[in-house]
Scaffold this active site. Structure first.
Site, PDB file in Angstrom:
ATOM      1  N   ASP A 261      15.850  40.484  21.323  1.00  0.00           N
ATOM      2  CA  ASP A 261      14.452  40.316  21.728  1.00  0.00           C
ATOM      3  C   ASP A 261      13.883  38.957  21.318  1.00  0.00           C
ATOM      4  O   ASP A 261      12.719  38.659  21.583  1.00  0.00           O
ATOM      5  CB  ASP A 261      13.589  41.442  21.143  1.00  0.00           C
ATOM      6  CG  ASP A 261      13.638  41.478  19.622  1.00  0.00           C
ATOM      7  OD1 ASP A 261      14.329  40.621  19.018  1.00  0.00           O
ATOM      8  OD2 ASP A 261      12.995  42.365  19.024  1.00  0.00           O
TER       9      ASP A 261
ATOM     10  N   ASP B 234      29.411  30.440  12.345  1.00  0.00           N
ATOM     11  CA  ASP B 234      28.108  29.950  12.817  1.00  0.00           C
ATOM     12  C   ASP B 234      27.071  29.973  11.698  1.00  0.00           C
ATOM     13  O   ASP B 234      25.957  29.483  11.874  1.00  0.00           O
ATOM     14  CB  ASP B 234      27.612  30.761  14.026  1.00  0.00           C
ATOM     15  CG  ASP B 234      27.588  32.250  13.752  1.00  0.00           C
ATOM     16  OD1 ASP B 234      28.629  32.798  13.373  1.00  0.00           O
ATOM     17  OD2 ASP B 234      26.527  32.870  13.903  1.00  0.00           O
ATOM     18  N   ASN B 235      27.431  30.545  10.559  1.00  0.00           N
ATOM     19  CA  ASN B 235      26.528  30.522   9.407  1.00  0.00           C
ATOM     20  C   ASN B 235      27.077  29.625   8.301  1.00  0.00           C
ATOM     21  O   ASN B 235      26.701  29.761   7.139  1.00  0.00           O
ATOM     22  CB  ASN B 235      26.309  31.934   8.866  1.00  0.00           C
ATOM     23  CG  ASN B 235      25.520  32.801   9.841  1.00  0.00           C
ATOM     24  OD1 ASN B 235      24.751  32.287  10.660  1.00  0.00           O
ATOM     25  ND2 ASN B 235      25.702  34.099   9.757  1.00  0.00           N
TER      26      ASN B 235
HETATM   27  P1  AMP Z   1      22.541  35.798  12.748  1.00  0.00           P
HETATM   28  O1  AMP Z   1      23.196  37.110  12.489  1.00  0.00           O
HETATM   29  O2  AMP Z   1      21.063  35.794  12.464  1.00  0.00           O
HETATM   30  O3  AMP Z   1      23.238  34.653  12.112  1.00  0.00           O
HETATM   31  O4  AMP Z   1      22.623  35.609  14.341  1.00  0.00           O
HETATM   32  C1  AMP Z   1      23.822  35.596  15.087  1.00  0.00           C
HETATM   33  C2  AMP Z   1      23.506  35.305  16.530  1.00  0.00           C
HETATM   34  O5  AMP Z   1      22.714  36.345  17.100  1.00  0.00           O
HETATM   35  C3  AMP Z   1      22.716  34.028  16.775  1.00  0.00           C
HETATM   36  O6  AMP Z   1      23.123  33.485  17.987  1.00  0.00           O
HETATM   37  C4  AMP Z   1      21.298  34.529  16.843  1.00  0.00           C
HETATM   38  O7  AMP Z   1      20.458  33.644  17.543  1.00  0.00           O
HETATM   39  C5  AMP Z   1      21.476  35.842  17.576  1.00  0.00           C
HETATM   40  N1  AMP Z   1      20.393  36.800  17.268  1.00  0.00           N
HETATM   41  C6  AMP Z   1      20.209  37.496  16.127  1.00  0.00           C
HETATM   42  N2  AMP Z   1      19.129  38.290  16.217  1.00  0.00           N
HETATM   43  C7  AMP Z   1      18.590  38.095  17.435  1.00  0.00           C
HETATM   44  C8  AMP Z   1      17.455  38.622  18.143  1.00  0.00           C
HETATM   45  N3  AMP Z   1      16.641  39.523  17.587  1.00  0.00           N
HETATM   46  N4  AMP Z   1      17.238  38.172  19.397  1.00  0.00           N
HETATM   47  C9  AMP Z   1      18.046  37.273  19.988  1.00  0.00           C
HETATM   48  N5  AMP Z   1      19.127  36.751  19.385  1.00  0.00           N
HETATM   49  C10 AMP Z   1      19.403  37.140  18.126  1.00  0.00           C
HETATM   50 MG    MG Z   2      23.141  32.749  12.014  1.00  0.00          MG
END
Ligand code: AMP
Ligand code: MG
Length: 472
Positions: A121, A244-245
Site C-alpha cells: 500500500d 537490499d538492506n
Molecule cells: P523492507 O522489508 O522494508 O526492507 O522492504 C522490502 C521491499 O518491500 C522494498 O522494496 C520496499 O519498498 C517494499 N515494501 C515494504 N513494505 C511496503 C509497503 N507497505 N508498500 C509497498 N512496498 C513495500
Molecule cells: Mg529495505
C-alpha cells in the site's frame, strides 16, 4: 519562520532508469509527532512551524529545491533473488551537504505507492515509524553508523495490516541509499553502462580514494565488518540482512524486525518470518560475507579480464572471516577491559559468553555490571561467574584503567523490546511521553541517571517480546 532545506541534489543526474520521479501521495490530516532539531541544524535546515513541517514531512507539500524520486534496486531476500524491488513506499526528497561537507540523502518512508510497490500500500504505520526513529537515534548515540531520523508525522489515516492501524511517515537521513541490491539490479540485467555509472557515482560519493573496484570492495567490506561486529557488541540482531538492506556506505539501514537481546543466546532470532535462523545473532557474520560476495560478483563485469577479476575478488572476500575474527576479538576484548586483546584472550571471552548462555544472563546488564564492578544479577549459578571473575581480574590487572574503558563501550541502557512495544502502545493511544523519555535517556546510553534505572530492567516473563514483525 518557514522551513528551508538547502537541497543540492545529485542522484537525479544519473540515467532515468535509476529511478522514477514522482511526488508523495497526500495524506488527510498530517500532524508532526517528532522533529530532530539537532540533526536539522547539522544539515543546515531551518525549521518551520509544526503545521508546515507536518505538511512537508507528511507528503502534502513538496519542499522547495526537492527532486522527489523512487529509487530502483533488486536484492536477495532470505537468499532468493528478486530482480526488481525498489522504493515501494519511500521517496528520496533530495540531498543536502552537512556542515562538515558530507553529502546525505533525505528520504521519506511511508509516503505512498510508487511503480515499485508491487502489492503493497506504500504506507507505514505508526509503530515501525517510531521504532525506527528511536532505534536509529539510539544507534547514533551508541556510536554505531546508522541512518538517522529527522521527522515523524502521523497521517490521520488508517493503514490496514492485521488490523487497522494509525498511519505515519518517517523522514530519515542516510549517507546514501545505495544498496548491494542497487548493484545487483544492473548486474542482473547485464546493463553494463548502468553498472559503470553506479560504480562511478558510488566511488565519488563514498570512496573517492578507491582507484579500482578492488579498492572499493575492500573498503566496503572493512566498513561492513566493523558495523556487524558493533551490532554484536551491543547484542543487536538486525533481523533482515537482505542484500537490499545492506548499504555501500556501511550504515545500518531498515530497522524492521530489528531488536536487542535481553537474555544472551547466540542463535537468537526475532523476525517472525526467519524460520531457518538465517539472520540470527551469531549468523550475522556469515551473512555479511555472503552479501559481500554478491557485491563482488556485481563488480566483475567492470573488469576487462573476467577470470582474473573473479580470482582477485574471491581472494578479497576470503579474507573476511579472519578480519571478522580480529575485529570481534578487539571489540569483545574491550568489552571486558582489554584494550588490545590477542588470540590468547579468546578462551576468557568465550567462557564468559558460554556462561552467559548457560545461565541466560542479560547481555547488556552483565557487561555493565562487570564494568561497574557490581554483582551480576538474575543468574542461576553466581558461583560459576565468581570463578570466571577471579580469572578475569588476574588478566586485567595488567591493563591500564580497564573499567573506564568498559564503561565507554558497554552501554548502561539500550532500547529493550518490551519498552519499545510499550512506547508504541502508548503512542497509538495518543501518549508520546514514553517515546520522548526513551529518546532522552537513550541519547546518553553510557551515562544513566539513577532516576532512569528502571529502563535497565529486563522484561518480566509476561513482558517478553518473542518476535518482531515484518508487517511494517
Ligand atoms: P523492507 O522489508 O522494508 O526492507 O522492504 C522490502 C521491499 O518491500 C522494498 O522494496 C520496499 O519498498 C517494499 N515494501 C515494504 N513494505 C511496503 C509497503 N507497505 N508498500 C509497498 N512496498 C513495500
Ligand atoms: Mg529495505
Amino acid at each position: 519562520m518557514t522551513l528551508q532545506i538547502p537541497f543540492q541534489n545529485s542522484y537525479g543526474t544519473l540515467p532515468d532508469r535509476f529511478y522514477t520521479r514522482q511526488t508523495a501521495e497526500p495524506v488527510r490530516a498530517p500532524e508532526l509527532l517528532a522533529f530532530n532539531e539537532g540533526l536539522a541544524a547539522d544539515l543546515g535546515i531551518t525549521a518551520g512551524l509544526p503545521e508546515e513541517m507536518a505538511q512537508v514531512f507528511g507528503g502534502n507539500k513538496v519542499p522547495e529545491g526537492a527532486d522527489p524520486l523512487a529509487q530502483i534496486y533488486a536484492g536477495h531476500q532470505f537468499g532468493g533473488f528478486s530482480p526488481q524491488l525498489g522504493d515501494g513506499r519511500a521517496l528520496l526528497l533530495g540531498e543536502v551537504l552537512k556542515t562538515n561537507g558530507q553529502r546525505v540523502d533525505i528520504q521519506m518512508k511511508g509516503s505512498g505507492r510508487t511503480p515499485y510497490s508491487r502489492n503493497g500500500d506504500g504506507r507505514a504505520w505508526l509503530g515501525p515509524v517510531l521504532r525506527e526513529y528511536l532505534l536509529s537515534e539510539a544507534f547514533h548515540a551508541l556510536g554505531i553508523p546508522t541512518t538517522r531520523a529527522l521527522a515523524a508525522v502521523a497521517t490521520g489515516e488508517r493503514v490496514q495490516r492485521e488490523t487497522g492501524l494509525p498511519g505515519a511517515v518517517l523522514t530519515r537521513v542516510a549517507s546514501s541509499h545505495i544498496r548491494v541490491g542497487t548493484f545487483q539490479y544492473f548486474y542482473a540485467r547485464r546493463d553494463l553502462e548502468g553498472l559503470q555509472a553506479l560504480y562511478d557515482y558510488t566511488r565519488d560519493r563514498h570512496y573517492p580514494q578507491a582507484e579500482t573496484p578492488h579498492d572499493l570492495l575492500r573498503a566496503v567490506i572493512a566498513r561492513q565488518i566493523k558495523l556487524v561486529v558493533q551490532w554484536m557488541g551491543v547484542g543487536f540482531i538486525h533481523g533482515v540482512m537482505n542484500t537490499d538492506n545492506t548499504t555501500l556506505s556501511g550504515e545500518t539501514i531498515d530497522f524492521g524486525p530489528a531488536a536487542f537481546m535481553d537474555k544472551f543466546h547466540p542463535v537468537t532470532v526475532y523476525s517472525s518470518i526467519d524460520h531457518q535462523g538465517r539472520y540470527s545473532y551469531d549468523n550475522q557474520v556469515n551473512i555479511i560475507c555472503w552479501n559481500m560476495a554478491q557485491l563482488a560478483s556485481c563488480l566483475v563485469p567492470l573488469m576487462s579480464d573476467g577470470d582474473a577479476a573473479v580470482a582477485a575478488f574471491t581472494e578479497i572476500v576470503n579474507t573476511m572471516p579472519e578480519q571478522i575474527r580480529t575485529e570481534w576479538l578487539r571489540a569483545f576484548g574491550q568489552k571486558i577491559g582489554i584494550a588490545s586483546a590477542t588470540t590468547e584472550d579468546e578462551p576468557l571471552i568465550g567462557d564468559l559468553l558460554r556462561l552467559m548462555t548457560q545461565q541466560e544472563a542479560d547481555f547488556t546488564n552483565t557487561f555493565r555490571a562487570l564494568s561497574e564492578d557490581a554483582e551480576i544479577k538474575n543468574v542461576s549459578d553466581p558461583a560459576a561467574f565468581a570463578v570466571w571473575r577471579a580469572r578475569w581480574r588476574q588478566r586485567i590487572a595488567a591493563e591500564d584503567a580497564p573499567q573506564d574503558l568498559m564503561c565507554r563501550v558497554n552501554p548502561a541502557v539500550i532500547p529493550r523490546n518490551h519498552r519499545v512495544e510499550h512506547m508504541i502502545t502508548a503512542a497509538v493511544d495518543g501518549d508520546m511521553e514514553p517515546f520522548h523519555r526513551l529518546m532522552r535517556v537513550l541519547s546518553k546510553p553510557y551515562a544513566l541517571a539513577v532516576a532512569d534505572a528502571d529502563l535497565t530492567a529486563p522484561p518480566q516473563p509476561n513482558e517478553v517480546v518473542k518476535a518482531t514483525f515484518c508487517g511494517t
